[in-house]
Design a protein around this motif. Structure first.
Motif, PDB file in Angstrom:
ATOM      1  N   GLU A 258       1.338   4.328  -4.062  1.00 54.88           N
ATOM      2  CA  GLU A 258       1.840   2.959  -4.082  1.00 54.88           C
ATOM      3  C   GLU A 258       3.146   2.873  -4.870  1.00 54.88           C
ATOM      4  O   GLU A 258       3.991   2.034  -4.598  1.00 54.88           O
ATOM      5  CB  GLU A 258       0.790   2.031  -4.691  1.00 54.88           C
ATOM      6  CG  GLU A 258      -0.209   1.439  -3.694  1.00 54.88           C
ATOM      7  CD  GLU A 258      -1.192   2.437  -3.118  1.00 54.88           C
ATOM      8  OE1 GLU A 258      -1.304   3.550  -3.667  1.00 54.88           O
ATOM      9  OE2 GLU A 258      -1.845   2.122  -2.096  1.00 54.88           O
TER      10      GLU A 258
ATOM     11  N   PHE B  38      -3.730  -1.685  -5.218  1.00 55.13           N
ATOM     12  CA  PHE B  38      -4.783  -0.669  -5.341  1.00 55.13           C
ATOM     13  C   PHE B  38      -4.930  -0.125  -6.761  1.00 55.13           C
ATOM     14  O   PHE B  38      -5.799   0.681  -7.016  1.00 55.13           O
ATOM     15  CB  PHE B  38      -4.445   0.434  -4.319  1.00 55.13           C
ATOM     16  CG  PHE B  38      -5.238   1.697  -4.305  1.00 55.13           C
ATOM     17  CD1 PHE B  38      -6.607   1.675  -4.083  1.00 55.13           C
ATOM     18  CD2 PHE B  38      -4.603   2.931  -4.453  1.00 55.13           C
ATOM     19  CE1 PHE B  38      -7.325   2.862  -4.019  1.00 55.13           C
ATOM     20  CE2 PHE B  38      -5.321   4.117  -4.388  1.00 55.13           C
ATOM     21  CZ  PHE B  38      -6.684   4.078  -4.168  1.00 55.13           C
TER      22      PHE B  38
ATOM     23  N   THR C  44      -2.350   8.218   1.046  1.00 58.33           N
ATOM     24  CA  THR C  44      -3.535   8.347   0.184  1.00 58.33           C
ATOM     25  C   THR C  44      -4.459   9.447   0.709  1.00 58.33           C
ATOM     26  O   THR C  44      -4.968  10.255  -0.076  1.00 58.33           O
ATOM     27  CB  THR C  44      -4.273   7.002   0.077  1.00 58.33           C
ATOM     28  OG1 THR C  44      -3.306   5.978  -0.190  1.00 58.33           O
ATOM     29  CG2 THR C  44      -5.307   7.016  -1.030  1.00 58.33           C
TER      30      THR C  44
ATOM     31  N   SER D 249       0.860  -1.189   0.000  1.00 62.57           N
ATOM     32  CA  SER D 249       0.000   0.000   0.000  1.00 62.57           C
ATOM     33  C   SER D 249       0.891   1.232   0.000  1.00 62.57           C
ATOM     34  O   SER D 249       2.106   1.136   0.177  1.00 62.57           O
ATOM     35  CB  SER D 249      -0.824   0.054   1.281  1.00 62.57           C
ATOM     36  OG  SER D 249      -1.755  -0.964   1.327  1.00 62.57           O
ATOM     37  N   ALA D 250       0.264   2.385  -0.112  1.00 57.40           N
ATOM     38  CA  ALA D 250       0.989   3.643   0.026  1.00 57.40           C
ATOM     39  C   ALA D 250       1.437   3.810   1.477  1.00 57.40           C
ATOM     40  O   ALA D 250       0.799   3.300   2.398  1.00 57.40           O
ATOM     41  CB  ALA D 250       0.075   4.787  -0.385  1.00 57.40           C
TER      42      ALA D 250
ATOM     43  N   ARG E 106     -10.852   2.631  -2.059  1.00 61.08           N
ATOM     44  CA  ARG E 106     -10.072   2.687  -0.829  1.00 61.08           C
ATOM     45  C   ARG E 106      -9.959   1.308  -0.195  1.00 61.08           C
ATOM     46  O   ARG E 106     -10.914   0.555  -0.160  1.00 61.08           O
ATOM     47  CB  ARG E 106     -10.689   3.685   0.168  1.00 61.08           C
ATOM     48  CG  ARG E 106     -10.686   5.134  -0.306  1.00 61.08           C
ATOM     49  CD  ARG E 106      -9.307   5.649  -0.705  1.00 61.08           C
ATOM     50  NE  ARG E 106      -8.297   5.532   0.319  1.00 61.08           N
ATOM     51  CZ  ARG E 106      -8.029   6.471   1.233  1.00 61.08           C
ATOM     52  NH1 ARG E 106      -8.706   7.594   1.240  1.00 61.08           N
ATOM     53  NH2 ARG E 106      -7.074   6.282   2.124  1.00 61.08           N
ATOM     54  N   GLY E 107      -8.774   1.016   0.298  1.00 62.31           N
ATOM     55  CA  GLY E 107      -8.522  -0.287   0.900  1.00 62.31           C
ATOM     56  C   GLY E 107      -8.271  -1.373  -0.129  1.00 62.31           C
ATOM     57  O   GLY E 107      -8.213  -2.558   0.189  1.00 62.31           O
ATOM     58  N   GLY E 108      -8.092  -0.967  -1.387  1.00 64.77           N
ATOM     59  CA  GLY E 108      -8.057  -1.935  -2.479  1.00 64.77           C
ATOM     60  C   GLY E 108      -6.797  -2.784  -2.603  1.00 64.77           C
ATOM     61  O   GLY E 108      -6.781  -3.724  -3.405  1.00 64.77           O
ATOM     62  N   SER E 109      -5.754  -2.477  -1.835  1.00 63.83           N
ATOM     63  CA  SER E 109      -4.533  -3.286  -1.962  1.00 63.83           C
ATOM     64  C   SER E 109      -4.766  -4.736  -1.552  1.00 63.83           C
ATOM     65  O   SER E 109      -4.115  -5.645  -2.086  1.00 63.83           O
ATOM     66  CB  SER E 109      -3.411  -2.710  -1.106  1.00 63.83           C
ATOM     67  OG  SER E 109      -3.047  -1.457  -1.598  1.00 63.83           O
TER      68      SER E 109
HETATM   69  N1  ASP Z   1      -3.627   3.244  -0.377  1.00 61.95           N
HETATM   70  C1  ASP Z   1      -4.976   2.884  -0.634  1.00 61.95           C
HETATM   71  C2  ASP Z   1      -5.861   3.419   0.481  1.00 61.95           C
HETATM   72  O1  ASP Z   1      -5.390   4.022   1.420  1.00 61.95           O
HETATM   73  C3  ASP Z   1      -5.150   1.410  -0.809  1.00 61.95           C
HETATM   74  C4  ASP Z   1      -4.810   0.556   0.386  1.00 61.95           C
HETATM   75  O2  ASP Z   1      -4.060   0.949   1.256  1.00 61.95           O
HETATM   76  O3  ASP Z   1      -5.300  -0.563   0.449  1.00 61.95           O
HETATM   77  O4  ASP Z   1      -7.044   3.238   0.438  1.00 61.95           O
END
Ligand code: ASP
Ligand code: MG
Length: 582
Positions: A74, A136, A47, A41-42, A152-155
């Motif tokens: 990322e 992501f 993000t 992830s970032a 969001r949260g896609g990693s």
């Molecule tokens: N960096 C993206 C986010 O904060 C994806 C992730 O972290 O999963 O949503």
């Protein structure tokens, strides 16, 4: 030698020191003889900061440019992680989503993954390199190869999708918590890390688990049978294994299905029992379901909607084989509860739609209700959970109901598969502390009414959480009506009222009652399917704490109760203790 996909979240790569620690773990795995693909992830809150930056420039950033911006987060981490790995003497290469060939829909900001070509990665892996992939993100499968992000949260989704495409032996999600916990540790300090949980349970615990593992990732793991583990980046503890029913044969060119619903389920061997006009006070549901549990009668659906005056109606279904035993028992309990009326319908069917795709998407339930309504099928009861909507109808309508539902969702009828049922009947307890409840009183009891109401809400893009239609019928001037209740975000209430207004008039419904402060507590576990008495234990825990249950809805593996907002945390704590989850 195994092929392992490891995903590291934002906090795990939040600082240079953490990146070095992550690199050490990766190199160690590789030195143990495994092939490693890493998804990151970032860094930290990157993000969020990028989102804030865009807002500082314009109120209306184009979605395409947002993807261009957010995908850079990322890209920073993959370069740094790859450098750190190489500085430890291990060959590595960083790749963007596009370079890997993660093909997605062209939907900026919420693209679904369509296809991943494993050969691009395998070429590096075979050359002995650790591949570090940007989570992501992907590129659209159209000719323009637009950069897309998954939401969001896609990693997590990237990692599990890669594991599915590569046929990996294991996908490890490294995060800042030790795994999936029995409940929220901030509210219940005794919460414990689970050794294992099934994908279905994980999805039903969405409000508890979604921050740790994205529901879309769970859905891919379930569909492809990806061996999945959630564990801490700071320790060597084993974490939580997220189990799937086993590999299914889904063509790998469709990694994330764009379908909202996976299948239609039917059980036409049910009996509906309703106790009408029972007192609205703590302990009533506990009394009823304890009596059923003592008689070893397994209860399937349980529904209690909003009270009318100071009484409630509680309805439940059991298998038809229990008809002879449940009938006298229901009458006996009704007498003990001070003279409730008993209705028994020996021939009902439960039809359900299931699928993780419905999480957070308005309109799925209304499509179901409308399809049934258009076919002239009347819905008697409704109960919903995160990944399921169930309706009770008369048994002779069941084949037709299945037909129209399969057609409108483009799926086939599947057997209900609650997965394995070993271990404790209850795996986790979740609290949704801030919800509002709306009830539409006196909705005409005829096909299509529910469909019209929920279509109006869906068109206004209002997400409805729990939907309950109970047994209570009222006859006014020869017209039979029922109440339909649902829960939603507090801030959506005015919009919902506005969206419903015209339909309420056309259908000639009664008043709408709003309860702005309600909490939902739920127990989840596949083990409760064949075990009488689990719901009773939940209701007893609440009764012992003198907490009144305002509404009840269930699925096979979940029981949810609405209680007053001020009692939510206490309810959670008592339930966690009652099931000895600590
Ligand atoms: N960096 C993206 C986010 O904060 C994806 C992730 O972290 O999963 O949503
Ligand atoms: Mg995450």
């Amino acid at each position: 030698m195994a092929l392992i996909v490891q995903k590291y979240g934002g906090t795990s790569v939040g600082t240079p020191e953490r990146i070095q620690a992550v690199a050490e773990r990766i190199v160690q795995t590789s030195q143990e003889g495994h092939q490693v693909v890493v998804v990151v992830s970032a860094m930290g809150k990157t993000t969020d900061s990028l989102v804030a930056l865009s807002k500082a420039v314009t109120d209306t950033p184009p979605r395409r440019e947002m993807d261009m911006l957010l995908s850079t987060g990322e890209q920073v981490s993959i370069a740094l992680v790859s450098m750190a790995i190489q500085s430890l003497g291990q060959p590595a290469v960083s790749l963007t989503g596009g370079q890997v060939g993660i093909l997605t829909e062209a939907e900026h900001g919420r693209a679904r993954i369509l296809h991943i070509d494993p050969n691009r990665l395998m070429h590096h892996i075979k050359a002995g390199r650790v591949v570090v992939v940007a989570g992501f993100q992907g590129v659209s499968s159209s000719r323009d190869l637009e950069i897309t992000t998954l939401g969001r949260g896609g990693s997590d989704t990237s990692a599990v999708a890669l594991a599915a495409a590569l046929g990996a032996d294991l996908c490890e999600i490294y995060t800042d918590v030790p795994g999936i916990l029995t409940t929220d540790p901030r509210l219940v300090p005794e919460a414990r890390v689970l050794n294992a949980i099934t994908c279905e349970e994980m999805l039903e615990l969405a409000s508890l688990g979604a921050k740790v593992l994205h529901p879309r990732a769970v859905e891919i793991a379930r569909n492809f049978g990806v061996p999945l583990v959630v564990r801490s980046s700071w320790t060597d503890e084993p974490g939580t294994e997220v189990r799937s029913p086993g590999p299914r044969t889904i063509p790998r060119q469709d990694i994330e299905m764009s379908r909202l619903v996976d299948g239609v389920e039917v059980d036409d061997q049910q009996v509906k029992v309703a106790l009408r006009h029972v007192a609205d006070r703590p302990g009533v549901a506990a009394h009823l379901f304890r009596a059923l549990a003592k008689a070893n009668i397994n209860v399937d659906l349980i529904i209690q909607s909003i009270h009318a005056g100071n009484t409630n109606d509680i309805a439940f279904t059991v298998h038809r084989r229990d008809l002879a035993r449940v009938t006298p028992l229901a009458h006996q309990v009704a007498t003990e509860l001070g003279g409730a009326e008993v209705d028994i319908d020996p021939q009902v069917a439960k039809v359900s739609i299931v699928g993780a795709g419905m999480i957070g998407r308005p309109g799925v339930a209304s499509t179901m209700f409308s399809a049934l309504g258009d076919a002239g099928i009347n819905i008697q009861l409704i109960s919903t959970s995160e990944i399921k909507v169930s309706c009770i109808i008369i048994a002779p309508d069941a084949p037709r109901a299945v037909g129209v539902l399969c057609q409108s969702f483009g799926v086939s009828c599947v057997a209900s598969t609650p997965g394995e049922t070993d271990g404790a009947p209850v795996r986790g307890v979740a609290l949704d502390p801030r919800q509002a409840q709306m009830a539409i009183l006196q909705v005409p009891d005829r096909p299509g009414a529910a469909g019209r109401l929920f279509l109006a809400l869906a068109q206004a893009r209002i997400s409805v959480d729990m939907i309950i239609q109970s047994q209570r019928t009222t006859v006014t001037a020869g017209r039979v009506t029922r109440d339909i209740a649902f829960t939603l975000h507090e801030e959506d209430v005015p919009a919902a009222q506005q969206a419903l207004e015209p339909v309420l008039q056309t259908l000639d419904c009664g008043p709408v009652v709003v309860n702005p402060s309600i909490a939902k507590v739920s127990i989840v576990g596949t083990g409760m399917v064949e075990k009488p008495g689990v719901a009773a234990q939940l209701f007893e825990a609440l009764a012992a704490a003198d907490i009144n249950i305002q509404m009840i809805a269930t699925s096979e593996i979940k029981v949810s109760c609405l209680v007053g907002a001020d009692r939510g945390v206490a309810a959670l704590q008592h339930i966690h203790q009652a099931f000895a989850l600590e």
